[in-house]
Motif scaffolding. Structure first.
Motif, short mmCIF file in Angstrom:
data_model
loop_
_atom_site.label_atom_id
_atom_site.label_comp_id
_atom_site.label_asym_id
_atom_site.label_seq_id
_atom_site.Cartn_x
_atom_site.Cartn_y
_atom_site.Cartn_z
N ASP A 9 0.83 -1.21 0.00
CA ASP A 9 0.00 0.00 0.00
C ASP A 9 0.86 1.26 0.00
N GLU A 10 1.94 1.25 0.76
CA GLU A 10 2.82 2.41 0.81
C GLU A 10 3.51 2.63 -0.53
N GLU A 11 3.93 1.55 -1.16
CA GLU A 11 4.55 1.64 -2.48
C GLU A 11 3.55 2.21 -3.50
N PHE A 12 2.30 1.76 -3.43
CA PHE A 12 1.28 2.26 -4.34
C PHE A 12 0.98 3.74 -4.07
N ARG A 13 0.91 4.12 -2.79
CA ARG A 13 0.69 5.54 -2.44
C ARG A 13 1.79 6.42 -3.01
N ALA A 14 3.03 5.98 -2.89
CA ALA A 14 4.15 6.76 -3.42
C ALA A 14 4.05 6.89 -4.94
N PHE A 15 3.72 5.79 -5.60
CA PHE A 15 3.55 5.83 -7.06
C PHE A 15 2.43 6.79 -7.44
N THR A 16 1.30 6.67 -6.76
CA THR A 16 0.15 7.52 -7.06
C THR A 16 0.48 9.00 -6.88
N GLY A 17 1.16 9.34 -5.80
CA GLY A 17 1.54 10.73 -5.56
C GLY A 17 2.43 11.28 -6.65
N ALA A 18 3.36 10.47 -7.13
CA ALA A 18 4.27 10.92 -8.18
C ALA A 18 3.60 10.96 -9.55
N ALA A 19 2.72 10.00 -9.82
CA ALA A 19 2.14 9.87 -11.17
C ALA A 19 0.88 10.72 -11.37
N TRP A 20 0.19 11.09 -10.31
CA TRP A 20 -1.10 11.77 -10.41
C TRP A 20 -1.09 12.98 -11.34
N PRO A 21 -0.16 13.94 -11.20
CA PRO A 21 -0.23 15.14 -12.06
C PRO A 21 -0.16 14.82 -13.55
N ARG A 22 0.76 13.95 -13.96
CA ARG A 22 0.88 13.62 -15.39
C ARG A 22 -0.33 12.85 -15.89
N LEU A 23 -0.80 11.91 -15.07
CA LEU A 23 -1.99 11.15 -15.48
C LEU A 23 -3.20 12.06 -15.60
N LEU A 24 -3.34 13.00 -14.66
CA LEU A 24 -4.47 13.92 -14.69
C LEU A 24 -4.40 14.82 -15.92
N ARG A 25 -3.21 15.29 -16.26
CA ARG A 25 -3.07 16.14 -17.45
C ARG A 25 -3.46 15.38 -18.70
N THR A 26 -2.98 14.16 -18.83
CA THR A 26 -3.32 13.33 -19.99
C THR A 26 -4.82 13.08 -20.04
N ALA A 27 -5.40 12.71 -18.91
CA ALA A 27 -6.83 12.44 -18.86
C ALA A 27 -7.64 13.69 -19.17
N TYR A 28 -7.19 14.85 -18.70
CA TYR A 28 -7.89 16.10 -18.97
C TYR A 28 -7.91 16.40 -20.46
N LEU A 29 -6.78 16.21 -21.11
CA LEU A 29 -6.73 16.48 -22.54
C LEU A 29 -7.57 15.47 -23.33
N LEU A 30 -7.69 14.25 -22.82
CA LEU A 30 -8.52 13.25 -23.49
C LEU A 30 -10.00 13.50 -23.24
N ALA A 31 -10.35 13.82 -21.99
CA ALA A 31 -11.76 13.90 -21.61
C ALA A 31 -12.37 15.28 -21.85
N GLY A 32 -11.58 16.33 -21.75
CA GLY A 32 -12.10 17.66 -22.01
C GLY A 32 -12.56 18.44 -20.80
N ASP A 33 -12.66 17.80 -19.63
CA ASP A 33 -12.98 18.55 -18.42
C ASP A 33 -12.34 17.89 -17.21
N ARG A 34 -12.15 18.68 -16.17
CA ARG A 34 -11.41 18.21 -15.00
C ARG A 34 -12.13 17.07 -14.28
#
Length: 179
Positions: A9-34
């Motif tokens: 769980d701690e390893e996944f939390r660390a990954f999520t914290g690091a990956a969230w901004p890039r994943l969100l940006r990609t998803a935003y550009l794909l989906a069109g809204d936050r």
């Protein structure tokens, strides 16, 4: 057993914290809204958590989860009719004084008007700056399909009248090899 789960769980939390901004940006550009982007990333992370053992052993866990985001976006388009995204930003209380925001809104609206596969190819190739082979892996298609979809998407963006005269859009003419 409990210590292994806590470590996982701690390893996944660390990954999520690091990956969230890039994943969100990609998803935003794909989906069109936050809000849709946040939902896409949340669903992708749920799937990634369920398969975390396989994800963390992958050569590039971020690419693995980005592929999940792209697949979730494609799955949404298959399940229902495409959303009708607005072509203009709703009226604001007063002028914002920032032309760049208007330019960004026009670019996002033009991007939202692209078909899903073209939007995916353009976002992953030019906003995420992935190679054609990385985009092909993320989209689950051939490099030729990536080239074709990106080329068609860029051509539509170039011809979008809403983007005419936007500062900085001259770089768009060099995308895809033409000037």
């Amino acid at each position: 057993m409990g210590a292994q789960k806590a470590e996982r769980d701690e390893e996944f939390r660390a990954f999520t914290g690091a990956a969230w901004p890039r994943l969100l940006r990609t998803a935003y550009l794909l989906a069109g809204d936050r809000y849709s982007a946040e939902d896409l990333v949340q669903q992708a992370l749920e799937r990634a958590y369920a398969a975390w053992g396989r994800v963390r052993r992958a050569d590039d866990p971020h690419a693995y989860v980005r592929r999940i985001v792209v697949n979730e976006h494609a799955r949404r388009f298959r399940r229902r009719a495409p959303e009708q995204l607005v072509t203009a930003v709703p009226e604001q209380a007063g002028p914002d004084g920032f032309g760049a925001l208007d330019d960004r809104a026009a670019l996002l609206a033009a991007l939202a008007s692209l078909p899903a596969r073209q939007r995916q190819a353009v976002v992953l190739r030019y906003w995420e700056d992935l190679s054609e082979s990385q985009v092909a892996a993320a989209m689950g298609c051939s490099v030729g399909t990536v080239k074709s979809q990106a080329s068609k998407g860029i051509a539509k963006l170039r011809s979008a009248t809403s983007l005419t005269g936007i500062t900085g859009m001259t770089g768009m003419t060099t995308i895809g090899g033409t000037t």
